[in-house]
Write an enzyme that holds these catalytic residues in place. Sequence first.
Site, PDB file in Angstrom:
ATOM      1  N   ASN A 105     -10.839  -3.324  -5.690  1.00 29.98           N
ATOM      2  CA  ASN A 105     -10.119  -2.290  -6.457  1.00 29.98           C
ATOM      3  C   ASN A 105     -10.829  -1.904  -7.763  1.00 29.98           C
ATOM      4  OD1 ASN A 105      -6.770  -3.341  -5.468  1.00 29.98           O
ATOM      5  ND2 ASN A 105      -8.038  -1.678  -4.675  1.00 29.98           N
ATOM      6  N   ASP A 129       0.840  -1.200   0.000  1.00 31.86           N
ATOM      7  CA  ASP A 129       0.000   0.000   0.000  1.00 31.86           C
ATOM      8  C   ASP A 129       0.878   1.254   0.000  1.00 31.86           C
ATOM      9  OD1 ASP A 129      -2.325   1.442   0.021  1.00 31.86           O
ATOM     10  OD2 ASP A 129      -2.761   1.131   2.143  1.00 31.86           O
TER      11      ASP A 129
HETATM   12  C1  FPP Z   1      -1.939   0.124  -3.337  1.00 36.01           C
HETATM   13  O1  FPP Z   1      -1.462   1.443  -3.327  1.00 36.01           O
HETATM   14  C2  FPP Z   1      -1.407  -0.592  -4.481  1.00 36.01           C
HETATM   15  C3  FPP Z   1      -2.158  -1.168  -5.472  1.00 36.01           C
HETATM   16  C4  FPP Z   1      -3.628  -1.194  -5.472  1.00 36.01           C
HETATM   17  C5  FPP Z   1      -1.509  -1.814  -6.612  1.00 36.01           C
HETATM   18  C6  FPP Z   1      -0.317  -2.628  -6.273  1.00 36.01           C
HETATM   19  C7  FPP Z   1       0.340  -3.050  -7.489  1.00 36.01           C
HETATM   20  C8  FPP Z   1       1.671  -2.953  -7.706  1.00 36.01           C
HETATM   21  C9  FPP Z   1       2.680  -2.489  -6.767  1.00 36.01           C
HETATM   22  C10 FPP Z   1       2.171  -3.477  -8.959  1.00 36.01           C
HETATM   23  C11 FPP Z   1       2.677  -4.851  -8.693  1.00 36.01           C
HETATM   24  C12 FPP Z   1       2.460  -5.623  -9.865  1.00 36.01           C
HETATM   25  C13 FPP Z   1       2.817  -6.891 -10.005  1.00 36.01           C
HETATM   26  C14 FPP Z   1       2.602  -7.554 -11.309  1.00 36.01           C
HETATM   27  C15 FPP Z   1       3.430  -7.660  -8.893  1.00 36.01           C
HETATM   28  P1  FPP Z   1      -2.539   2.620  -3.372  1.00 36.01           P
HETATM   29  O2  FPP Z   1      -2.777   2.968  -4.788  1.00 36.01           O
HETATM   30  O3  FPP Z   1      -3.748   2.213  -2.615  1.00 36.01           O
HETATM   31  O4  FPP Z   1      -1.780   3.767  -2.655  1.00 36.01           O
HETATM   32  P2  FPP Z   1      -2.431   4.925  -1.731  1.00 36.01           P
HETATM   33  O5  FPP Z   1      -2.998   4.228  -0.521  1.00 36.01           O
HETATM   34  O6  FPP Z   1      -1.271   5.783  -1.401  1.00 36.01           O
HETATM   35  O7  FPP Z   1      -3.472   5.617  -2.548  1.00 36.01           O
END
Ligand code: FPP
Length: 240
Positions: free
Chosen positions: A60, A12
């Site tokens: 999501n 996250d």
């Molecule tokens: C949460 O951060 C992250 C995600 C929903 C996506 C995670 C995906 C990746 C790191 C790519 C990995 C890919 C592979 C193929 C392993 P957020 O967007 O919720 O962050 P925030 O809480 O700061 O808004």
Amino acid sequence: MHSIRHLAIIMDGNGRWAQARGLPRSAGHKAGINAVHKVLRGCDEHKIANLTLFAFSSENWRRPRNEVRVLMDLFLATLKKELNILIEKNVRLRFVGDISAFDTHLQHRINQAEYQTEGNSGVSLNIAVNYGGRWDIVQAAIKLAQQVREGVLEPEDIDIEKFGASVCLSELPEPDLLIRTGGESRISNFLNWQLAYTELYFTNCLWPDFDVAALEEAVTWYAGRQRRFGQTPEQAKAAT
Ligand code: FPP
């Protein structure tokens, strides 16, 4: 020191990492891929055989359409670009979740990546996509109900062991340690069944900043925990 056989991570903080730099959220997701590489290296160093990452939850889909598209494009591009590197690193790649909701091209790539890495004996990397812990429990219940309908299982024979054998990743040890980056202290519908006895580690570090040193910190914290599985501290000590 007890070893970590299975590490699960809620990655996250990508969006906030990007926003803090005046970049679009997509830049945070891209930077998140680098962190995955670092953690894979860390798993090698710490002899962690199984790594499960929460890449896309069933919730999501509620994100803005554009961000969902960016994430799907990123999964596809990453699979194309990184598959050979993962093969070289002897990583076995598997996906958990309902991939039938994805576009057929992505489903094809996912199946191909699983097939091509099936025989690899290094870290087993499990990517949870369109995954939800409650969905997982429901799909296990459906499997068992089908066996009852077919007459090969009696309802009263369903026990924790049988149920546990029907949830995702049942062939692996349950996670010893869960790391959640990004400052929140919740499970967010990730591996609800499998995390029953898992040690939970929450850090403010944003996922793109997570590196080998950050993993080291989590592993050191884990080493100081006493896992009791319902026993008294004395019993647990005697068992280790
Ligand atoms: C949460 O951060 C992250 C995600 C929903 C996506 C995670 C995906 C990746 C790191 C790519 C990995 C890919 C592979 C193929 C392993 P957020 O967007 O919720 O962050 P925030 O809480 O700061 O808004």
